[in-house]
Design a protein around this motif. Structure first.
Motif, PDB file in Angstrom:
ATOM      1  N   LYS A   1      -4.931  12.454   5.888  1.00 55.97           N
ATOM      2  CA  LYS A   1      -5.834  11.408   5.142  1.00 55.97           C
ATOM      3  C   LYS A   1      -5.253   9.954   5.261  1.00 55.97           C
ATOM      4  N   ASP A   2      -6.061   9.047   5.618  1.00 56.39           N
ATOM      5  CA  ASP A   2      -5.936   7.738   5.872  1.00 56.39           C
ATOM      6  C   ASP A   2      -6.353   7.265   4.290  1.00 56.39           C
TER       7      ASP A   2
ATOM      8  N   LYS B   1       0.718  -1.404   0.151  1.00 59.12           N
ATOM      9  CA  LYS B   1      -0.021  -0.173   0.018  1.00 59.12           C
ATOM     10  C   LYS B   1       0.781   1.453   0.156  1.00 59.12           C
ATOM     11  N   PRO B   2       1.905   1.374   0.781  1.00 52.87           N
ATOM     12  CA  PRO B   2       2.796   2.718   0.918  1.00 52.87           C
ATOM     13  C   PRO B   2       3.204   2.832  -0.542  1.00 52.87           C
TER      14      PRO B   2
ATOM     15  N   ASP C   1       1.337   4.718   5.045  1.00 54.52           N
ATOM     16  CA  ASP C   1       0.208   5.069   4.342  1.00 54.52           C
ATOM     17  C   ASP C   1      -1.022   6.028   4.344  1.00 54.52           C
ATOM     18  N   HIS C   2      -0.247   7.314   4.900  1.00 52.45           N
ATOM     19  CA  HIS C   2      -0.964   8.270   5.382  1.00 52.45           C
ATOM     20  C   HIS C   2      -0.475   9.553   4.317  1.00 52.45           C
ATOM     21  N   ILE C   3      -1.492  10.651   4.168  1.00 53.33           N
ATOM     22  CA  ILE C   3      -1.150  11.647   3.215  1.00 53.33           C
ATOM     23  C   ILE C   3      -1.142  12.916   4.341  1.00 53.33           C
TER      24      ILE C   3
ATOM     25  N   ASP D   1       6.030   8.841   0.312  1.00 52.13           N
ATOM     26  CA  ASP D   1       6.795   9.909   0.079  1.00 52.13           C
ATOM     27  C   ASP D   1       6.544  10.977   1.013  1.00 52.13           C
ATOM     28  N   PHE D   2       5.327  11.174   1.560  1.00 57.13           N
ATOM     29  CA  PHE D   2       4.922  11.974   2.383  1.00 57.13           C
ATOM     30  C   PHE D   2       5.489  11.739   3.822  1.00 57.13           C
ATOM     31  N   THR D   3       5.424  10.278   4.156  1.00 58.05           N
ATOM     32  CA  THR D   3       6.056  10.227   5.642  1.00 58.05           C
ATOM     33  C   THR D   3       7.388  10.368   5.416  1.00 58.05           C
TER      34      THR D   3
END
Length: 387
Positions: free
Chosen positions: A250-251, A34-35, A134-136, A47-49
């Motif tokens: 956002k999840d 998922k990531p 997996d969060h934005i 990329d966000f994390t």
């Protein structure tokens, strides 16, 4: 590459949990974790994390993988795209391995950390930051660490306010007037507060290490942070505090939430503030030619990135790297992932088209009741060779 000017922290190690299968994303995670799912035209979710880490001054990161890790491993590489390839910085991919106790898959978030105690001990951090891949969102983890230290906390949990009517879907933290957590309810039927856990934790490593080792020397039941570790800390009277986050988060664990986040992303001034150069989101460096939009094309309120060829009509949509849209085709409120090829006279609306998918001429992809999804490399119909 310009990085955030915060002083580098050496006492905190980030551990990104990126091994989830992401079954709720259906076809999109059949072949990748998922990531690693593409997002926003030129990014992948993780990329966000990773960018949050480097922008927060965290220079050592462990990425815990398990399910279908090849695409994720290739994407991260040596970490150079995020500046994590220096003399005193780095990113390490951590996968399940066979030990003297026998081969074990990670059975939960806390178990994944337990299985990697040797790696964490080598880094010898004072604090460990546990993150999901997996969060934005954009978050300054340094500010969270500052509060953790000021509160003399053993554990700090990042929380975000959610509508009370939706609170039963989350792990809810009940706090006192000083934001010390006094009770944790996992998806309560009648929530007492609306402070939802974001799955982001800062632990004092020495204490967490002892808790995990003691558990696995006895019953081995300390599998999950939410279900097991946090309740154990609260029962022991540890200093557990909430860190309130009020930005965009956002999840994207479902088809609907992934589609919604992408649609929110293309707003000219979206809540992620992507134009803020002081907190940039980095991704793997790729080389593609400039996009080409023909005279027959029309593009409205959409994001078209490098390598795209557009001869059709695109509205309120995202075309990722190297996407082709041939003449006569119409795309509305959809996300077209990298490498997808859309033939002639195709209609796509309210859909997500997976990486390298091929949509043949005259196809119609539209479902009024739900977001339509075409999977990775899936072929629909036959595409002509002509433009």
């Amino acid at each position: 590459m310009d990085f955030h000017p915060y002083q580098m922290r050496t006492e905190m190690l980030a551990m990104i949990l990126a091994g989830g299968q992401g079954t709720r994303l259906g076809k999109l995670t059949k072949n990748i974790a998922k990531p690693a799912v593409p997002f926003g035209g030129r990014y992948r979710i993780i990329d966000f994390t990773l960018s949050n880490c480097i922008n927060s001054g965290i220079k050592n990161v462990g990425v815990v993988t398990q399910y279908q890790p090849l695409a994720l491993n290739s994407h991260i590489g040596n970490g150079s795209s995020w500046g994590l390839d220096g003399i005193d910085s780095g990113v390490t991919i951590l996968q399940p391995y066979s030990s003297s106790d026998g081969e074990k898959w990670f059975e939960g978030t806390a178990h994944a950390i337990y299985q990697n105690i040797s790696f964490i001990d080598q880094m010898d951090p004072q604090y460990v930051l546990i993150l999901s891949g997996d969060h934005i969102y954009k978050m300054n983890y340094e500010s969270m660490l500052d509060e953790h230290i000021a509160n003399n906390a053993s554990l700090t949990v990042a929380v975000i306010e959610v509508p009370l009517k939706e609170a039963s879907r989350f792990g809810i933290m009940n706090t006192d007037e000083n934001d010390r957590i006094i009770e944790f309810d996992e998806k309560p039927a009648e929530p007492k507060s609306n402070l939802a856990s974001m799955g982001i934790y800062i632990f004092n490593w020495g204490r967490l290490r002892n808790v995990l080792l003691n558990s696995y020397s006895k019953d081995g039941q300390m599998l999950d942070f939410g279900k097991h570790v946090i309740p154990t800390y609260l029962e022991a009277g540890e200093n557990v505090y909430a860190y309130r986050f009020d930005g965009y988060w956002k999840d994207v664990g479902t088809i609907d939430s992934l589609w919604e986040a992408n649609m929110e992303f293309i707003r000219s001034e979206n809540d992620l503030k992507m134009r803020d150069k002081s907190w940039r989101i980095f991704s793997k460096n790729t080389i593609s030619p400039p996009h080409f939009i023909t005279e027959t094309a029309s593009v409205k309120n959409s994001l078209i990135v490098d390598g795209c060829y557009v001869a059709g009509h695109v509205t309120d949509s995202i075309l990722s790297t190297d996407v082709q849209v041939k003449a006569g085709s119409t795309i509305e409120q959809s996300v077209i992932m990298p490498g997808a090829k859309i033939g002639k006279n195709v209609t796509i609306k309210n859909a997500i088209i997976g990486e390298n998918a091929i949509i043949g001429d005259n196809a119609m992809i539209f479902n009024e009741e739900e977001i339509e999804v075409i999977g990775y490399s899936e072929v629909i119909g036959v595409q002509s060779d002509e433009n």
